[in-house]
Every structure is written in structure tokens, then in C-alpha cells.
Scaffold this active site. Structure first.
Site, PDB file in Angstrom:
ATOM      1  N   SER A  34      11.790   1.186 -39.267  1.00  0.00           N
ATOM      2  CA  SER A  34      11.388   0.126 -40.232  1.00  0.00           C
ATOM      3  C   SER A  34      10.999   0.642 -41.625  1.00  0.00           C
ATOM      4  O   SER A  34      11.004   0.082 -42.506  1.00  0.00           O
ATOM      5  CB  SER A  34       9.804  -0.204 -39.742  1.00  0.00           C
ATOM      6  OG  SER A  34       8.904   1.258 -39.770  1.00  0.00           O
ATOM      7  N   GLY A  36       9.070   3.256 -42.049  1.00  0.00           N
ATOM      8  CA  GLY A  36       7.752   4.208 -41.943  1.00  0.00           C
ATOM      9  C   GLY A  36       7.938   5.611 -41.397  1.00  0.00           C
ATOM     10  O   GLY A  36       8.773   5.768 -40.876  1.00  0.00           O
ATOM     11  N   GLU A 445       3.616  -9.833  25.766  1.00  0.00           N
ATOM     12  CA  GLU A 445       5.114  -9.745  24.996  1.00  0.00           C
ATOM     13  C   GLU A 445       5.711  -8.828  25.370  1.00  0.00           C
ATOM     14  O   GLU A 445       7.065  -8.920  25.536  1.00  0.00           O
ATOM     15  CB  GLU A 445       4.570  -9.330  23.716  1.00  0.00           C
ATOM     16  CG  GLU A 445       3.828 -10.050  22.722  1.00  0.00           C
ATOM     17  CD  GLU A 445       2.195  -9.790  22.806  1.00  0.00           C
ATOM     18  OE1 GLU A 445       1.762  -9.686  24.142  1.00  0.00           O
ATOM     19  OE2 GLU A 445       1.599  -9.679  21.882  1.00  0.00           O
ATOM     20  N   CYS A 473      -0.408  -7.188  19.039  1.00  0.00           N
ATOM     21  CA  CYS A 473      -1.239  -6.022  18.692  1.00  0.00           C
ATOM     22  C   CYS A 473      -0.143  -4.973  18.223  1.00  0.00           C
ATOM     23  O   CYS A 473       1.210  -5.236  18.206  1.00  0.00           O
ATOM     24  CB  CYS A 473      -1.912  -5.566  19.804  1.00  0.00           C
ATOM     25  SG  CYS A 473      -0.650  -4.994  21.417  1.00  0.00           S
TER      26      CYS A 473
END
Length: 545
Positions: A34, A36, A445, A473
Site C-alpha cells: 500500500s 505504508g 444382527e 450397539c
């Protein structure tokens, strides 16, 4: 501008300035300058570590002297032998046209210019000269605005790097003075009408008078806040589509909601995230209007940020049936009786904004026969009247429920499971038999997976679907993962040991395999069977008399 003398070129920058820049030695880098002190110091220090900087300067056209700033930067670059590009944009006009505030417009346009210049000059990295002072000011701004996250300026975002975020302004100025290098002062930095200038000129000096290390402390807050935010974002990213959001920590839900809103291209503020996270965490329905008049809804444990694409009928409409959207007074006949459609949609937690978009099918009498929810809702007997096949998952869960009832009759935990093969046929089934065998691992399952593996002649069930009445689970989920099951469908949530969100979501970890998950299929029937079974067990355990 002071001349760059040979003597000045022999001055060495302190290690505090050069160490963060050494990774760029010998590399082309785009650096925003810039004029600066910070950006000029960064340019000079980059040359000192033998980087190959290309300078980009944006003339914001906000001050009469901005033209002189641009000329000054050109002269500096020519003096240093540095390639450069200068762009002039009327930032004020752009801000007014797009409805941005001036500071936001300047920031957006600046990074756009830097990105374009980097591509033009073949630079993979863009460097900006943000310092510890900028970091402290940003943290204060975030706090004063009530931002949900205080993390300051990130050291890296995309191709942009900010190597001097831990460097103080005094160190940079001392370096420039030693070089005999001057810089430009931007008059807008002293304009208290701009938030950052007000903080810099009025707030920070007051804080430093009481807390001399305030700048360092605020920068430390940014570092710690960024670390905390990264950890919480990681937790939010692990929430799967099937994971119940109710009860999740608010900090995680805010970041999860922010990610959903950003993905949808929506603007939002900290207060929106707070409200959405509160509704998600408490399981409430909440409707919000975001900037730009965009409507979002929390309902059914989910966040709806874009219009849903509701399913159309996947069958030919019979004579006399009509496709339309809902009308006042619509009712639908369900197995439990006739109900107002509005009540049914409320119970189904269809977002309010979507209810008038939902497709319906009505018969010649105007009675609602089909509703395009997900999954579609049929009036009692309508599917059978048309001779359409039963939904495969609905039918499979029916078989699993039948196995669960058998378990209940034998005083087992009422859970049943089936496995559907790649073609949709049942290739395995099982029920809980823990009491029967005196083995607490005899879950439905596992029995279904064993039978399916035996049927297919392989332990891997990649193209198969495990359908179970109760959320698996951890043990059963682990078995499904080892078997490489492609999809898991369950009915009721398992509040005691659920591994897919009922208690924990184990799929948030990295296991090398991630099946699709769908919950809630015939959940009411599965939950009712569990309740009735355990009620009967409790009744039998009471003493007579």
C-alpha cells in the site's frame, strides 16, 4: 522518497522479521504494498532473504492523494528493480452499487486484485503485511460485534499468507529507519469514522495505558481462539447425516450450522447461529429470515437451508387421479383414522415453507391418496388398490419385526434383523437369543450377518443391506463394518447403547469403511414392541397380591 543507497542496502533486518520469510527464498511471491510502513518493510525484508517479489498496489480512489500513493509505490519498485502492477478502482462506487460498507468493499476488492495479479505473474503465494497490531485490532472488533468465534486474522487462507502476524509495528519502523527508507501514511488511518481507525487511534492507546501488554495478549487470544475453533470445527465435521443433533454441544452445533449455511451461499450473523444451534440442540422447530430475505428452518432435528426436492410419483397415475399441492381442508385416511393433512405434515416435521410445494395425488373425489414426503405417504389401502408392490425396506423391516416378536415371546430383548442381498432378496435373518444360549453376544444382527455370509459364501457383504428393528450397539456395528455391509437401516433409536447416534456415533471415527445409514423405518412399531415387552416383564416381576 528517500533514495535507496548502497549503504542502506547493507543494513540487515532482525531475525524476528526475516525468519518467517525464509521459506520464500528464491520463490516468486505476490506481495501487496500500500505504501505504508508494514508493507514497505515486508517488501524490503523479502528482498533481503532473496525472494522474488512482485508488487501489487490497489488505488482505492477514496482520497485525492491516493494517486500520489500509487505513483510513490511505482517509483519505489522501479528503484528496487521489482516488477509491479497498479490497479485503480472506485471502491466507494462499487460499495454503493453492491450495498457493501466501505471497509468491507475495500477488503473484498483488495484480495480480488491480489488474486488476479498472482495468477497473471505466476505466483503461487500472496503475502500481506498484517502485523500483531492488526491482529489485536481485529480481535477487539470481533468481541465488540459479538461474533460467535474470536479467532482474529488467520495466518493462512487459500494462497494468502500473513507471515508477520507476531511482529510488532515498532520493530518494522526501526528496520525502515535503519535502512533510511521512508513510507506513506494513509490519512484514512486517522479517520475515527472508520471502525479500525477509531480502535487504533482511541481505544488501543487507552488499553495500553492500563495494560502495556494488551496488544500481545489480544494476539494470544486470537491464537487460542483459532486453535479452539479448529478443534470444534473438526467435531462438527464428524456429524453424519444420521447423527441426532439434539443434545450436541452448542459450540459444535454453531459451527455445523455455519458450514451448512456457507455451503448454501447464505449470509448470516452470530445471532442466527445462536438461534439455530439452540433449536437444533433442544429439538425445537425454529423459522429464521436471514439477510436477503432467505428463509431457513430447523425442524425434525435437521436444518433446511434450501428448497427441498420432493419425490414425484414413480408410477402411472390411474384415471381420475390428479397431481396438485395442498389446499385448505385437505384430509387423508390413515390406518389409525382420517386426519387433517396439515396435522400430518406437522407431525412429519415438514418445514413450513415447503408444505405448499409438496406434491399430492388426489382421486376423483378429491381425497388425498399420496403425499410426496420422504418416504412417500400413502392413504390406507391406496397402494394395494393400485396393485403396487410394497416398499422393499418397509417389507424387510416387517420381517425383522416378526423375528423381534418371536424374541419377545421367548422373553428375549425384542430385536430382529434381516440382511438383503444385492438383488434385494432376504439372504439372512436372526433374532436375539442371549437368554436362550446364556451368551450376551447372541444379538440379532450377528445372527443375520452370519447367515448372509453363509448364503453368499463370502464374509464380505458389500452390496448388502442390514435391516434391524433397533439401532445397532457398538459390537454389532463393528461386525457390520468388518463385513463391509453397504447399508444399515434401523427402526427405533437405541438410547441405551446406540452406536449410530443414540448414545454415540462411532461412524464419526475413521474405520476404513463407511456404510450408508438410514434410521426411523417403521420406528413407531419397533419402539412400541420394545415398550410393550418391557412393560410386560416389569408386570410379571411384581409380587402378586
Amino acid at each position: 522518497m528517500s533514495a535507496v543507497t548502497v549503504q542502506a542496502m547493507t543494513v540487515q533486518a532482525p531475525a524476528l522479521l526475516t525468519l518467517p520469510l525464509r521459506p520464500y527464498a528464491g520463490r516468486p511471491v505476490l506481495v501487496g504494498v500500500s505504501g505504508g510502513a508494514d508493507s514497505v518493510g515486508l517488501l524490503r525484508a523479502l528482498l533481503e532473504v532473496n525472494a522474488r517479489p512482485v508488487v501489487a498496489h490497489l488505488d482505492h480512489a477514496l482520497r485525492p492523494e491516493s494517486v500520489d500513493d500509487a505513483a510513490w509505490v511505482r517509483e519505489l519498485c522501479a528503484e528496487l528493480g521489482v516488477a509491479h502492477t497498479v490497479t485503480r478502482i472506485d471502491v466507494g462506487a462499487v460499495a454503493a452499487r453492491r450495498g457493501w460498507n466501505l471497509e468491507d468493499a475495500a477488503r473484498r476488492l483488495r484480495y480480488d486484485v491480489l488474486s488476479r495479479a498472482a495468477k497473471e505473474h505466476g505466483c503461487e503465494v500472496v503475502l500481506t503485511a498484517h502485523t500483531r497490531r492488526d491482529q489485536a485490532e481485529t480481535v477487539l472488533t470481533e468481541v465488540l460485534r459479538g461474533e460467535g468465534t474470536v479467532r482474529g486474522i488467520p495466518p493462512q487462507r487459500g494462497r494468502v499468507r500473513r507471515p508477520w502476524l507476531k511482529v510488532g509495528r515498532a520493530d518494522i519502523e526501526a528496520y525502515l529507519h535503519a535502512l533510511g527508507q521512508d513510507w506513506r501514511e494513509d490519512a484514512s488511518n486517522a479517520d475515527p469514522r472508520l471502525t479500525r481507525a477509531w480502535i487504533r487511534q482511541e481505544v488501543m492507546p487507552l488499553l495500553l495505558s492500563r495494560f502495556p501488554a494488551a496488544e500481545v495478549a489480544l494476539a494470544r487470544v486470537a491464537d487460542l481462539g483459532a486453535e479452539d475453533d479448529e478443534a470444534l470445527r473438526a467435531l462438527a465435521s464428524r456429524l453424519n447425516p444420521h447423527t441426532p443433533l439434539e443434545g450436541q454441544p452448542p459450540a459444535v452445533l454453531r459451527r455445523w450450522a455455519a458450514a451448512q449455511l456457507r455451503a448454501a451461499g447464505l449470509d448470516f450473523g452470530a445471532e442466527h447461529l445462536r438461534d439455530l444451534a439452540g433449536a437444533l440442540g433442544e429439538g425445537r422447530t425454529r423459522h429464521l429470515t436471514l439477510p436477503g430475505e432467505r428463509e431457513v428452518t430447523v425442524t425434525g432435528g435437521g436444518l433446511h437451508v434450501t428448497p427441498d426436492r420432493w419425490p414425484d410419483p414413480d408410477f402411472d397415475l390411474p384415471p381420475g387421479w390428479t397431481r396438485r399441492t395442498r389446499q385448505p381442508g385437505d384430509r387423508i385416511r390413515l390406518p389409525g383414522g382420517t386426519r387433517k393433512l396439515s396435522d400430518v405434515l406437522t407431525d412429519a416435521q415438514v418445514p413450513r415453507a415447503e408444505r405448499d410445494r409438496l406434491p399430492l395425488l388426489t382421486d376423483e373425489r378429491g381425497a388425498v391418496q399420496w403425499v410426496g414426503t420422504r418416504p412417500p405417504l400413502w392413504a390406507a389401502g391406496a397402494r394395494e388398490t393400485l396393485g403396487l408392490p410394497v416398499d422393499p425396506l418397509h417389507a424387510a423391516m416387517g420381517e425383522a419385526l416378526a423375528l423381534a416378536r418371536q424374541a419377545a415371546q421367548r422373553q428375549e430383548v425384542p430385536v430382529g434383523a434381516v440382511v438383503l442381498g444385492p438383488g434385494g432378496q432376504v439372504i439372512g435373518g436372526g433374532r436375539n437369543t442371549s437368554q436362550e444360549h446364556g451368551d450376551m453376544t447372541r444379538h440379532a444382527e450377528l445372527a443375520a450377518l452370519r447367515e448372509a455370509a453363509a448364503t453368499l459364501g463370502t464374509p464380505y457383504l458389500t452390496g448388502c443391506t442390514l435391516v434391524v428393528t433397533l439401532e445397532p450397539c457398538p459390537m454389532c456395528l463393528g461386525a457390520a463394518l468388518e463385513a463391509r455391509v453397504g447399508r444399515i437401516v434401523y427402526g427405533a433409536a437405541n438410547r441405551g447403547a446406540g452406536a449410530l447416534g443414540g448414545v454415540s456415533d462411532l461412524l464419526a471415527g475413521h474405520w476404513g469403511w463407511r456404510p450408508e445409514v438410514q434410521g426411523g423405518v417403521r420406528a413407531g412399531e419397533a419402539a412400541r414392541l420394545l415398550r410393550d415387552t418391557f412393560s410386560e416383564v416389569r408386570r410379571r416381576s411384581l409380587p402378586e397380591g
